[in-house]
Design an enzyme around this catalytic site. Structure first.
Site, mmCIF file in Angstrom:
data_model
loop_
_atom_site.group_PDB
_atom_site.id
_atom_site.type_symbol
_atom_site.label_atom_id
_atom_site.label_comp_id
_atom_site.label_asym_id
_atom_site.label_seq_id
_atom_site.Cartn_x
_atom_site.Cartn_y
_atom_site.Cartn_z
ATOM 1 N N CYS A 115 51.534 29.742 27.499
ATOM 2 C CA CYS A 115 50.872 28.914 28.233
ATOM 3 C C CYS A 115 51.263 29.632 29.809
ATOM 4 C CB CYS A 115 51.461 27.553 28.222
ATOM 5 S SG CYS A 115 50.650 26.555 29.745
ATOM 6 N N HIS A 159 44.806 23.051 23.237
ATOM 7 C CA HIS A 159 45.778 23.187 24.105
ATOM 8 C C HIS A 159 45.217 23.120 25.622
ATOM 9 C CE1 HIS A 159 48.890 26.210 25.836
ATOM 10 N NE2 HIS A 159 48.286 25.945 26.981
ATOM 11 N N GLU A 160 44.048 23.525 25.922
ATOM 12 C CA GLU A 160 43.629 23.144 27.107
ATOM 13 C C GLU A 160 43.389 21.686 27.841
ATOM 14 O OE1 GLU A 160 43.704 25.539 29.446
ATOM 15 O OE2 GLU A 160 44.230 26.835 27.943
ATOM 16 N N HIS A 163 46.215 19.681 28.548
ATOM 17 C CA HIS A 163 46.844 19.908 29.987
ATOM 18 C C HIS A 163 45.950 18.711 30.768
ATOM 19 C CE1 HIS A 163 48.681 23.528 30.295
ATOM 20 N NE2 HIS A 163 47.732 24.115 29.890
HETATM 21 CO CO CO Z 1 48.391 26.143 29.010
#
Ligand code: CO
Length: 188
Positions: A115, A159-160, A163
Site C-alpha cells: 500500500c 483493498h481500495e 480504505h
Molecule cells: Co492502500
C-alpha cells in the site's frame, strides 16, 4: 493537488483510520478534480520515467483518504490479462463505489499486498473474496457502473474500498498464522 510519495499520508497517521463519506452527485468540480489527480497519480506511477521525475511509487490504486480527504473517491488502473489471456487495462475514477455482492470463494496474493500508505513490510496472506460486484459512479466514463471483478482486479477493489472504512491490508492478515492457506482459494 500535488500527489507524490512525499505527500501521501503514511501509516500510523490516524487520518488513515478515518471513515470516508459518500460525495454528492453530480460530482462537484472539486471532487472531480481530486479524482482526476488520483487517477493521474496511478496512471503515471507505472511509467518508469514519470515515476522517477515526479517521485511516484508504483501503484494500481489510490483512495482519497491517502491524501487526507475523507471522501469515497478512488482511482484504479490495473493492467492484467483477460479470460482469454489477452492484455487488458481496467481503469476507473470512482465516486461512492460499494461492493454489492462477493463470492464465497476466497482469493489472496501469494506474495501479500502493499500500500502506498504503508512503508513497513507486513508479509502474509490477505484473504479476500475471489469475485466482487462493485457499483458506483465512474467519472472516467461519466456514468453509473456495475463492475464484475475477479481475481487480481477484485483484490484491488477490496483493498481500495477498505480504505473508506479506515482498514489497512495488514489488518486482514491472521497474526497467529500469517501464511495461512484456504482450501479452494484462488492463489494469485
Ligand atoms: Co492502500
Amino acid at each position: 493537488m500535488l500527489i507524490n510519495n512525499d505527500t501521501i499520508i503514511k501509516d500510523p497517521d490516524p487520518v488513515l483510520r478515518q471513515k470516508s463519506l459518500p460525495v454528492p452527485l453530480p460530482l462537484s468540480e472539486e471532487d472531480r478534480a481530486l479524482l482526476r489527480d488520483l487517477y493521474t497519480y496511478v496512471k503515471e506511477s507505472t511509467d518508469e520515467e514519470k515515476a522517477k521525475e515526479k517521485n511516484l511509487r508504483p501503484a494500481v490504486g489510490i483512495s482519497a483518504i491517502q491524501v487526507g480527504v475523507p471522501k469515497q473517491l478512488t482511482a484504479i488502473v490495473v493492467n492484467t490479462l483477460d479470460k482469454n489471456q489477452q492484455p487488458v487495462c481496467y481503469e476507473y475514477m470512482l465516486a461512492n463505489p460499494r461492493i454489492i455482492s462477493s463470492s464465497l470463494q476466497k482469493a489472496y496474493l501469494e506474495d501479500g499486498e502493499g500500500c502506498l500508505s504503508v512503508v513497513e513490510e507486513h508479509p502474509g496472506h490477505v484473504i479476500r473474496s475471489a469475485r466482487v460486484t462493485v457499483k458506483g459512479y465512474d467519472a472516467l466514463t461519466d456514468q453509473m457502473v456495475q463492475i464484475r471483478a475477479r481475481g487480481y482486479l477484485a483484490i484491488v477493489f477490496q483493498h481500495e474500498l477498505d480504505h473508506f472504512t479506515g482498514t489497512l491490508f495488514y489488518d486482514r492478515i491472521d497474526p497467529k498464522d500469517p501464511e495461512k492457506t484456504i482450501e479452494g482459494a484462488l492463489v494469485i
